[in-house]
Write a protein that holds these residues in place. Structure first.
Motif, PDB file in Angstrom:
ATOM      1  N   ALA A 163     -25.345 -61.653  40.679  1.00  0.00           N
ATOM      2  CA  ALA A 163     -25.010 -60.634  39.785  1.00  0.00           C
ATOM      3  C   ALA A 163     -23.725 -59.837  40.261  1.00  0.00           C
ATOM      4  CB  ALA A 163     -26.052 -59.899  39.252  1.00  0.00           C
ATOM      5  N   VAL A 164     -23.945 -59.446  41.709  1.00  0.00           N
ATOM      6  CA  VAL A 164     -22.778 -58.749  42.251  1.00  0.00           C
ATOM      7  C   VAL A 164     -21.563 -59.558  42.253  1.00  0.00           C
ATOM      8  CG1 VAL A 164     -22.220 -57.397  44.465  1.00  0.00           C
ATOM      9  CG2 VAL A 164     -24.424 -57.224  43.469  1.00  0.00           C
ATOM     10  N   VAL A 165     -21.672 -60.888  42.803  1.00  0.00           N
ATOM     11  CA  VAL A 165     -20.490 -61.497  42.876  1.00  0.00           C
ATOM     12  C   VAL A 165     -19.694 -61.589  41.640  1.00  0.00           C
ATOM     13  CG1 VAL A 165     -19.813 -63.980  43.361  1.00  0.00           C
ATOM     14  CG2 VAL A 165     -21.245 -62.602  44.986  1.00  0.00           C
ATOM     15  N   ALA A 166     -20.624 -61.945  40.473  1.00  0.00           N
ATOM     16  CA  ALA A 166     -20.001 -62.288  39.039  1.00  0.00           C
ATOM     17  C   ALA A 166     -19.382 -60.806  38.743  1.00  0.00           C
ATOM     18  CB  ALA A 166     -21.258 -62.437  38.257  1.00  0.00           C
ATOM     19  N   GLY A 167     -20.005 -59.813  38.957  1.00  0.00           N
ATOM     20  CA  GLY A 167     -19.438 -58.274  38.655  1.00  0.00           C
ATOM     21  C   GLY A 167     -18.172 -58.105  39.181  1.00  0.00           C
ATOM     22  N   VAL A 168     -18.049 -58.583  40.615  1.00  0.00           N
ATOM     23  CA  VAL A 168     -16.988 -57.980  41.338  1.00  0.00           C
ATOM     24  C   VAL A 168     -15.659 -59.348  40.903  1.00  0.00           C
ATOM     25  CG1 VAL A 168     -15.861 -58.341  43.753  1.00  0.00           C
ATOM     26  CG2 VAL A 168     -18.148 -57.077  43.377  1.00  0.00           C
ATOM     27  N   ALA A 169     -16.191 -60.441  40.699  1.00  0.00           N
ATOM     28  CA  ALA A 169     -15.286 -61.490  40.242  1.00  0.00           C
ATOM     29  C   ALA A 169     -14.574 -61.131  38.945  1.00  0.00           C
ATOM     30  CB  ALA A 169     -15.918 -62.759  40.074  1.00  0.00           C
ATOM     31  N   VAL A 170     -15.509 -60.575  38.028  1.00  0.00           N
ATOM     32  CA  VAL A 170     -14.907 -60.290  36.644  1.00  0.00           C
ATOM     33  C   VAL A 170     -13.679 -59.012  36.919  1.00  0.00           C
ATOM     34  CG1 VAL A 170     -15.488 -58.804  34.593  1.00  0.00           C
ATOM     35  CG2 VAL A 170     -16.722 -60.834  35.381  1.00  0.00           C
ATOM     36  N   GLN A 171     -14.100 -57.992  37.694  1.00  0.00           N
ATOM     37  CA  GLN A 171     -13.046 -56.995  37.964  1.00  0.00           C
ATOM     38  C   GLN A 171     -11.776 -57.492  38.698  1.00  0.00           C
ATOM     39  OE1 GLN A 171     -12.324 -54.120  37.514  1.00  0.00           O
ATOM     40  NE2 GLN A 171     -10.474 -54.172  38.952  1.00  0.00           N
ATOM     41  N   SER A 178     -13.998 -48.970  40.492  1.00  0.00           N
ATOM     42  CA  SER A 178     -13.641 -47.734  41.007  1.00  0.00           C
ATOM     43  C   SER A 178     -13.065 -47.885  42.394  1.00  0.00           C
ATOM     44  CB  SER A 178     -14.901 -46.754  41.363  1.00  0.00           C
ATOM     45  OG  SER A 178     -14.762 -45.764  42.313  1.00  0.00           O
ATOM     46  N   THR A 179     -13.220 -48.886  43.158  1.00  0.00           N
ATOM     47  CA  THR A 179     -12.636 -49.379  44.297  1.00  0.00           C
ATOM     48  C   THR A 179     -11.401 -49.896  44.183  1.00  0.00           C
ATOM     49  OG1 THR A 179     -15.041 -49.869  45.360  1.00  0.00           O
ATOM     50  CG2 THR A 179     -12.837 -50.767  46.586  1.00  0.00           C
ATOM     51  N   TYR A 180     -11.007 -50.820  43.092  1.00  0.00           N
ATOM     52  CA  TYR A 180      -9.879 -51.295  42.996  1.00  0.00           C
ATOM     53  C   TYR A 180      -8.680 -50.013  42.682  1.00  0.00           C
ATOM     54  CZ  TYR A 180      -6.259 -53.983  40.377  1.00  0.00           C
ATOM     55  OH  TYR A 180      -5.233 -54.619  39.962  1.00  0.00           O
ATOM     56  N   VAL A 181      -9.288 -49.184  41.669  1.00  0.00           N
ATOM     57  CA  VAL A 181      -8.271 -48.046  41.316  1.00  0.00           C
ATOM     58  C   VAL A 181      -7.778 -47.085  42.706  1.00  0.00           C
ATOM     59  CG1 VAL A 181      -8.050 -45.930  40.018  1.00  0.00           C
ATOM     60  CG2 VAL A 181      -9.149 -48.074  38.977  1.00  0.00           C
ATOM     61  N   ILE A 241      -8.125 -56.465  47.773  1.00  0.00           N
ATOM     62  CA  ILE A 241      -8.763 -57.604  47.928  1.00  0.00           C
ATOM     63  C   ILE A 241      -9.998 -57.482  49.017  1.00  0.00           C
ATOM     64  CG2 ILE A 241      -8.727 -60.000  48.619  1.00  0.00           C
ATOM     65  CD1 ILE A 241      -6.075 -60.183  47.475  1.00  0.00           C
ATOM     66  N   THR A 242      -9.416 -56.535  50.040  1.00  0.00           N
ATOM     67  CA  THR A 242     -10.348 -56.334  51.183  1.00  0.00           C
ATOM     68  C   THR A 242     -11.435 -55.519  50.649  1.00  0.00           C
ATOM     69  OG1 THR A 242      -8.328 -56.329  52.663  1.00  0.00           O
ATOM     70  CG2 THR A 242     -10.273 -55.127  53.393  1.00  0.00           C
ATOM     71  N   GLN A 243     -11.336 -54.533  49.923  1.00  0.00           N
ATOM     72  CA  GLN A 243     -12.566 -53.665  49.351  1.00  0.00           C
ATOM     73  C   GLN A 243     -13.405 -54.098  48.684  1.00  0.00           C
ATOM     74  OE1 GLN A 243     -13.014 -50.719  50.543  1.00  0.00           O
ATOM     75  NE2 GLN A 243     -11.198 -50.827  52.128  1.00  0.00           N
ATOM     76  N   LEU A 244     -12.880 -55.126  47.665  1.00  0.00           N
ATOM     77  CA  LEU A 244     -13.697 -56.106  46.940  1.00  0.00           C
ATOM     78  C   LEU A 244     -14.479 -57.075  47.557  1.00  0.00           C
ATOM     79  CD1 LEU A 244     -11.394 -56.466  43.734  1.00  0.00           C
ATOM     80  CD2 LEU A 244     -13.104 -54.973  43.858  1.00  0.00           C
ATOM     81  N   GLY A 245     -13.892 -57.855  48.531  1.00  0.00           N
ATOM     82  CA  GLY A 245     -14.557 -58.569  49.639  1.00  0.00           C
ATOM     83  C   GLY A 245     -15.699 -57.878  50.288  1.00  0.00           C
ATOM     84  N   GLN A 246     -15.367 -56.784  50.697  1.00  0.00           N
ATOM     85  CA  GLN A 246     -16.285 -55.814  51.429  1.00  0.00           C
ATOM     86  C   GLN A 246     -17.620 -55.451  50.679  1.00  0.00           C
ATOM     87  OE1 GLN A 246     -15.751 -51.414  52.816  1.00  0.00           O
ATOM     88  NE2 GLN A 246     -15.131 -52.699  54.701  1.00  0.00           N
ATOM     89  N   ILE A 247     -17.363 -55.225  49.400  1.00  0.00           N
ATOM     90  CA  ILE A 247     -18.490 -54.886  48.628  1.00  0.00           C
ATOM     91  C   ILE A 247     -19.575 -56.038  48.576  1.00  0.00           C
ATOM     92  CG2 ILE A 247     -19.556 -54.752  46.106  1.00  0.00           C
ATOM     93  CD1 ILE A 247     -16.884 -53.142  45.605  1.00  0.00           C
TER      94      ILE A 247
END
Length: 400
Positions: free
Chosen positions: A93-101, A147-150, A159-165
């Protein structure tokens, strides 16, 4: 004066609360059960969350370190199997959510329309049945990722922050599963026993109410109606017993503690499942018996055939002793209990034969559809068959 009265009122209440707290901790420390499971779950969750926080904050210096302990606690399920199942769904679920963002963020941008589109897609994906109860985490992860992306200042930082999640979630889930597997992984043998005990208690209580009334010929409509209602309201107990058995079986999957019980668990669970099914059928037979008694309204018959009723009471009393053993079922004493059940079943068979002989001596109208005697004799035979089968099944699985 008012203060003294208030003091006298509050002191007993505090004493009562303290006594309940002491009893609760006494049960938690003294025996297996809900209280001990609660304490272990809290302790293991605290340990997993602390380890995850140390790794994410002190070692990785992550900008959102709370993801790791949150994930560790979230998937700290009661059984190892559920921990593995829910952690895989949660990570998905988390990977899907981050991938969508990530996809929509880089294509559309960080504006409000982009957030609305992210929410729409994430909530839609969260409806997929394969994610189960973790489906809502798709949108949660997407919102945190947005929020992290913004807040990120460059494309590489985004990219680094999204991967860190995703990394923090993997760390938290891994620690949670590892703690659950290595620190007293729960085995739920007693859940299966508890469900059978509860069902047997209900059966014992009902039969124990019926046979004294038969002996006293106290079959008024109100009493037989209550018996019938109680017999027909045992469906919830059967459901609870099946749930307990399912949890007990499930607790074995991927559980290292099962290695110390090799060759016993599968056999016992097979026996418990067969006993549960047999008890369920027995309850249906008792329900049929109560319906027959509830339809009996000819007062003169009860006095004319009092010897038959007394024999029936003796038979039901012998069955109540069998239900008492099932109500005290204990894995550690199954060998002793199965021998006891075999002896009690033989005695009940003798009482059942005596009942049939009494019906012949009294020349009962067994074929008269307006009288309950024929049905009662048949119900006695069927009840005995179910009880005998239940005892034989348990003995068979113990001897394997």
């Amino acid at each position: 004066m008012a203060g003294e009265v208030s003091g006298r009122r509050t002191r007993p209440a505090r004493t009562g609360r303290m006594a309940r707290v002491r009893r609760w901790w006494g049960r938690a420390l003294g025996s297996e059960g809900h209280e001990r499971s609660t304490v272990l779950l809290i302790a293991k969750g605290t340990l997993a969350a602390t380890i995850a926080w140390v790794i994410s904050y002190h070692l990785l210096h992550a900008q959102s370190p709370a993801f790791a302990p949150f994930s560790a606690v979230l998937i700290m399920q009661v059984t190892v199997y559920q921990s593995l199942l829910q952690s895989s769904r949660y990570v998905g679920a988390v990977v899907a959510g981050v991938a969508v963002q990530a996809a929509l963020g880089f294509l559309v941008g960080p504006d409000v329309p982009a957030f609305a589109l992210v929410a729409l897609v994430a909530l839609t994906i969260g409806r997929w049945p394969g994610l189960g109860s973790q489906g809502s985490q798709v949108a949660t992860a997407a919102f945190f990722a947005f929020s992290t992306y913004v807040s990120a200042t460059s494309a590489l930082d985004k990219i680094t922050q999204l991967g860190q999640i995703i990394l923090l979630v993997l760390i938290g889930c891994g620690i949670g599963v590892l703690v659950n597997v290595t620190v007293l992984p729960p085995l739920r043998y007693r859940s299966a026993e508890h469900g059978i005990r509860t069902l047997a208690h209900a059966l014992c209580d009902l039969v124990s109410d019926i046979y004294p009334a038969l002996r006293e010929r106290g079959l008024d409509e109100e009493r037989t109606g209550r018996w019938r209602a109680r017999a027909e309201q045992t469906g919830e107990l059967v459901t609870q017993a099946r749930t307990g058995l399912r949890m007990a079986r499930e607790s074995l999957h991927y559980n290292p503690r099962r290695l110390f019980r090799r060759g016993r668990a599968h056999t016992y669970f097979e026996g418990y499942a067969a006993v549960l099914e047999a008890l369920e059928r027995t309850l249906r037979q008792v329900a049929a018996l109560t319906r027959s008694l509830d339809k009996w309204s000819a007062d003169e018959d009860r006095y004319r055939y009092g010897a038959f009723l007394a024999s029936y009471a003796d038979f039901l009393e012998s069955l109540s002793w069998i239900t008492r053993v099932f109500a005290d079922l204990d894995e550690d004493r199954l060998g002793e209990q199965t021998s006891q059940l075999h002896q009690l079943a033989d005695e009940a068979q003798n009482y059942r034969r005596g009942l049939a002989e009494q019906a012949e001596r009294d020349d009962l109208p067994l074929t008269d559809p307006g009288r309950p005697y024929g049905v009662l004799v048949i119900e006695a035979a069927r009840l005995m068959e179910e009880f005998q089968y239940t005892c034989d099944v348990l003995q068979h699985h113990v001897e394997r």
